[in-house]
Design a protein around this motif. Structure first.
Motif, PDB file in Angstrom:
ATOM      1  N   HIS A  96       8.555  12.367 -21.625  1.00 45.90           N
ATOM      2  CA  HIS A  96       7.161  12.302 -22.050  1.00 45.90           C
ATOM      3  C   HIS A  96       7.068  12.684 -23.524  1.00 45.90           C
ATOM      4  CE1 HIS A  96       3.165  14.107 -22.837  1.00 45.90           C
ATOM      5  NE2 HIS A  96       2.766  13.043 -22.166  1.00 45.90           N
ATOM      6  N   ALA A  97       6.153  12.048 -24.223  1.00 47.69           N
ATOM      7  CA  ALA A  97       5.949  12.383 -25.627  1.00 47.69           C
ATOM      8  C   ALA A  97       4.467  12.322 -25.994  1.00 47.69           C
ATOM      9  CB  ALA A  97       6.735  11.431 -26.528  1.00 47.69           C
ATOM     10  N   SER A  98       4.053  13.259 -26.816  1.00 46.67           N
ATOM     11  CA  SER A  98       2.703  13.262 -27.395  1.00 46.67           C
ATOM     12  C   SER A  98       2.845  12.827 -28.847  1.00 46.67           C
ATOM     13  CB  SER A  98       2.081  14.660 -27.311  1.00 46.67           C
ATOM     14  OG  SER A  98       1.960  15.071 -25.964  1.00 46.67           O
ATOM     15  N   ILE A  99       2.281  11.671 -29.165  1.00 44.42           N
ATOM     16  CA  ILE A  99       2.595  11.007 -30.437  1.00 44.42           C
ATOM     17  C   ILE A  99       1.321  10.654 -31.202  1.00 44.42           C
ATOM     18  CG2 ILE A  99       3.635   8.945 -31.468  1.00 44.42           C
ATOM     19  CD1 ILE A  99       5.581   8.891 -29.098  1.00 44.42           C
ATOM     20  N   ILE A 100       1.354  10.899 -32.509  1.00 43.58           N
ATOM     21  CA  ILE A 100       0.295  10.446 -33.411  1.00 43.58           C
ATOM     22  C   ILE A 100       0.814   9.191 -34.107  1.00 43.58           C
ATOM     23  CG2 ILE A 100      -1.074  11.020 -35.450  1.00 43.58           C
ATOM     24  CD1 ILE A 100      -0.850  13.949 -34.614  1.00 43.58           C
ATOM     25  N   LEU A 101       0.013   8.135 -34.060  1.00 46.14           N
ATOM     26  CA  LEU A 101       0.485   6.846 -34.581  1.00 46.14           C
ATOM     27  C   LEU A 101       0.193   6.666 -36.069  1.00 46.14           C
ATOM     28  CD1 LEU A 101      -0.529   4.510 -31.620  1.00 46.14           C
ATOM     29  CD2 LEU A 101       1.581   5.796 -31.967  1.00 46.14           C
ATOM     30  N   LYS A 102      -0.841   7.367 -36.574  1.00 42.92           N
ATOM     31  CA  LYS A 102      -1.177   7.259 -37.994  1.00 42.92           C
ATOM     32  C   LYS A 102      -1.794   8.571 -38.437  1.00 42.92           C
ATOM     33  CE  LYS A 102      -5.655   5.084 -37.027  1.00 42.92           C
ATOM     34  NZ  LYS A 102      -6.507   3.900 -37.275  1.00 42.92           N
ATOM     35  N   ASP A 103      -1.748   8.814 -39.746  1.00 33.50           N
ATOM     36  CA  ASP A 103      -2.269  10.051 -40.294  1.00 33.50           C
ATOM     37  C   ASP A 103      -3.742  10.233 -39.909  1.00 33.50           C
ATOM     38  OD1 ASP A 103      -2.126  11.530 -43.633  1.00 33.50           O
ATOM     39  OD2 ASP A 103      -2.257  12.405 -41.629  1.00 33.50           O
ATOM     40  N   TYR A 104      -4.104  11.423 -39.442  1.00 37.18           N
ATOM     41  CA  TYR A 104      -5.460  11.765 -39.003  1.00 37.18           C
ATOM     42  C   TYR A 104      -5.857  11.020 -37.736  1.00 37.18           C
ATOM     43  CZ  TYR A 104      -5.772  13.685 -43.694  1.00 37.18           C
ATOM     44  OH  TYR A 104      -5.526  14.390 -44.845  1.00 37.18           O
ATOM     45  N   GLY A 105      -4.905  10.356 -37.101  1.00 35.99           N
ATOM     46  CA  GLY A 105      -5.213   9.652 -35.882  1.00 35.99           C
ATOM     47  C   GLY A 105      -5.143  10.553 -34.656  1.00 35.99           C
ATOM     48  N   PRO A 106      -5.596  10.059 -33.512  1.00 31.94           N
ATOM     49  CA  PRO A 106      -5.528  10.852 -32.285  1.00 31.94           C
ATOM     50  C   PRO A 106      -4.107  10.921 -31.743  1.00 31.94           C
ATOM     51  CG  PRO A 106      -6.319   8.649 -31.796  1.00 31.94           C
ATOM     52  CD  PRO A 106      -6.191   8.731 -33.289  1.00 31.94           C
ATOM     53  N   THR A 107      -3.925  11.819 -30.794  1.00 37.67           N
ATOM     54  CA  THR A 107      -2.634  11.955 -30.129  1.00 37.67           C
ATOM     55  C   THR A 107      -2.634  11.134 -28.847  1.00 37.67           C
ATOM     56  OG1 THR A 107      -2.378  14.197 -31.005  1.00 37.67           O
ATOM     57  CG2 THR A 107      -1.009  13.581 -29.125  1.00 37.67           C
ATOM     58  N   TYR A 108      -1.587  10.364 -28.655  1.00 39.46           N
ATOM     59  CA  TYR A 108      -1.450   9.548 -27.459  1.00 39.46           C
ATOM     60  C   TYR A 108      -0.295  10.070 -26.615  1.00 39.46           C
ATOM     61  CZ  TYR A 108      -4.540   6.185 -29.729  1.00 39.46           C
ATOM     62  OH  TYR A 108      -5.610   5.589 -30.340  1.00 39.46           O
ATOM     63  N   SER A 109      -0.424   9.841 -25.317  1.00 37.38           N
ATOM     64  CA  SER A 109       0.584  10.300 -24.362  1.00 37.38           C
ATOM     65  C   SER A 109       1.386   9.105 -23.865  1.00 37.38           C
ATOM     66  CB  SER A 109      -0.112  10.992 -23.180  1.00 37.38           C
ATOM     67  OG  SER A 109       0.819  11.405 -22.210  1.00 37.38           O
ATOM     68  N   TYR A 110       2.708   9.227 -23.907  1.00 36.08           N
ATOM     69  CA  TYR A 110       3.592   8.147 -23.461  1.00 36.08           C
ATOM     70  C   TYR A 110       4.603   8.682 -22.455  1.00 36.08           C
ATOM     71  CZ  TYR A 110       1.770   5.541 -27.445  1.00 36.08           C
ATOM     72  OH  TYR A 110       0.946   4.908 -28.337  1.00 36.08           O
ATOM     73  N   TRP A 111       5.002   7.791 -21.526  1.00 35.94           N
ATOM     74  CA  TRP A 111       6.015   8.110 -20.520  1.00 35.94           C
ATOM     75  C   TRP A 111       7.126   7.088 -20.545  1.00 35.94           C
ATOM     76  CZ3 TRP A 111       5.958  12.478 -17.567  1.00 35.94           C
ATOM     77  CH2 TRP A 111       4.765  13.201 -17.502  1.00 35.94           C
ATOM     78  N   GLY A 112       8.339   7.557 -20.287  1.00 35.05           N
ATOM     79  CA  GLY A 112       9.450   6.655 -20.084  1.00 35.05           C
ATOM     80  C   GLY A 112       9.443   6.110 -18.671  1.00 35.05           C
ATOM     81  N   GLN A 113      10.410   5.246 -18.399  1.00 33.03           N
ATOM     82  CA  GLN A 113      10.452   4.581 -17.089  1.00 33.03           C
ATOM     83  C   GLN A 113      11.117   5.441 -16.021  1.00 33.03           C
ATOM     84  OE1 GLN A 113      12.533   4.013 -19.538  1.00 33.03           O
ATOM     85  NE2 GLN A 113      14.581   3.936 -18.643  1.00 33.03           N
ATOM     86  N   GLY A 114      11.787   6.492 -16.431  1.00 30.89           N
ATOM     87  CA  GLY A 114      12.445   7.384 -15.490  1.00 30.89           C
ATOM     88  C   GLY A 114      13.915   7.054 -15.308  1.00 30.89           C
ATOM     89  N   THR A 115      14.696   8.090 -15.080  1.00 33.72           N
ATOM     90  CA  THR A 115      16.114   7.920 -14.808  1.00 33.72           C
ATOM     91  C   THR A 115      16.492   8.809 -13.627  1.00 33.72           C
ATOM     92  OG1 THR A 115      18.340   7.961 -15.789  1.00 33.72           O
ATOM     93  CG2 THR A 115      16.837   9.698 -16.484  1.00 33.72           C
ATOM     94  N   GLN A 116      17.262   8.257 -12.705  1.00 32.23           N
ATOM     95  CA  GLN A 116      17.597   8.977 -11.471  1.00 32.23           C
ATOM     96  C   GLN A 116      18.744   9.939 -11.710  1.00 32.23           C
ATOM     97  OE1 GLN A 116      16.193   8.720  -8.211  1.00 32.23           O
ATOM     98  NE2 GLN A 116      17.503  10.503  -7.816  1.00 32.23           N
ATOM     99  N   VAL A 117      18.560  11.158 -11.261  1.00 34.66           N
ATOM    100  CA  VAL A 117      19.625  12.159 -11.235  1.00 34.66           C
ATOM    101  C   VAL A 117      19.840  12.557  -9.782  1.00 34.66           C
ATOM    102  CG1 VAL A 117      20.273  14.503 -11.883  1.00 34.66           C
ATOM    103  CG2 VAL A 117      19.168  13.009 -13.558  1.00 34.66           C
ATOM    104  N   THR A 118      21.062  12.401  -9.319  1.00 34.33           N
ATOM    105  CA  THR A 118      21.398  12.756  -7.942  1.00 34.33           C
ATOM    106  C   THR A 118      22.553  13.740  -7.963  1.00 34.33           C
ATOM    107  OG1 THR A 118      20.709  10.576  -7.158  1.00 34.33           O
ATOM    108  CG2 THR A 118      22.074  11.906  -5.682  1.00 34.33           C
ATOM    109  N   VAL A 119      22.349  14.880  -7.314  1.00 31.13           N
ATOM    110  CA  VAL A 119      23.368  15.915  -7.252  1.00 31.13           C
ATOM    111  C   VAL A 119      23.806  16.051  -5.807  1.00 31.13           C
ATOM    112  CG1 VAL A 119      23.959  18.293  -7.807  1.00 31.13           C
ATOM    113  CG2 VAL A 119      22.232  17.089  -9.167  1.00 31.13           C
ATOM    114  N   SER A 120      25.070  15.789  -5.558  1.00 31.60           N
ATOM    115  CA  SER A 120      25.597  15.863  -4.195  1.00 31.60           C
ATOM    116  C   SER A 120      26.163  17.249  -3.911  1.00 31.60           C
ATOM    117  CB  SER A 120      26.675  14.808  -3.996  1.00 31.60           C
ATOM    118  OG  SER A 120      27.770  15.052  -4.855  1.00 31.60           O
ATOM    119  N   SER A 121      26.061  17.651  -2.670  1.00 29.09           N
ATOM    120  CA  SER A 121      26.548  18.991  -2.291  1.00 29.09           C
ATOM    121  C   SER A 121      28.018  18.962  -1.888  1.00 29.09           C
ATOM    122  CB  SER A 121      25.707  19.545  -1.146  1.00 29.09           C
ATOM    123  OG  SER A 121      25.750  18.651  -0.049  1.00 29.09           O
TER     124      SER A 121
END
Length: 121
Positions: A96-121
């Motif tokens: 996740h990232a909180s990003i400003i696209l231009k000077d004095y602009g608002p902050t936008y929220s972005y998400w990645g598509q996700g990556t699977q982590v699997t831990v086996s016992s």
């Protein structure tokens, strides 16, 4: 258009390590904050770790002492070093990232598509 691209997930045995990467691309003025969240089946999405511009970090209680978040502002990138992995760390990890696209602009929220982590016992 901003995109977050994650990499580094996979299958690992308990006690092992993985390193996740997330890179933001597009027209970006400044990234205020980046973080990793995870969601296991049947559970709510939770904060894993976050890093704020300037370098301050915070971690979820479940990963303190085992995971380390870091950033590379020049590359608009963030990394998560995960050590001493446990089966309960198994989840889809989202950037996740909180990003400003231009000077004095608002902050936008972005998400990645996700990556699977699997831990086996």
């Amino acid at each position: 258009q901003v995109q977050l691209v994650e990499s580094g997930g996979g299958l690992v045995q308990a006690g092992g390590s993985l390193r996740l990467s997330c890179t933001a691309s597009g027209t970006i003025f400044r990234i205020n904050k980046m973080g990793w969240y995870r969601q296991a089946p049947g559970k709510e999405r939770e904060l894993v770790a976050a890093i704020i511009s300037g370098g301050s970090t915070n971690y979820g209680d479940a990963v303190k002492g085992r995971f380390t978040i870091s950033g590379d502002t020049g590359k608009n990138a963030m990394y998560l070093q995960m050590n001493s992995l446990k089966p309960e760390d198994t989840a889809v990890y989202y950037c996740h990232a909180s990003i400003i696209l231009k000077d004095y602009g608002p902050t936008y929220s972005y998400w990645g598509q996700g990556t699977q982590v699997t831990v086996s016992s």
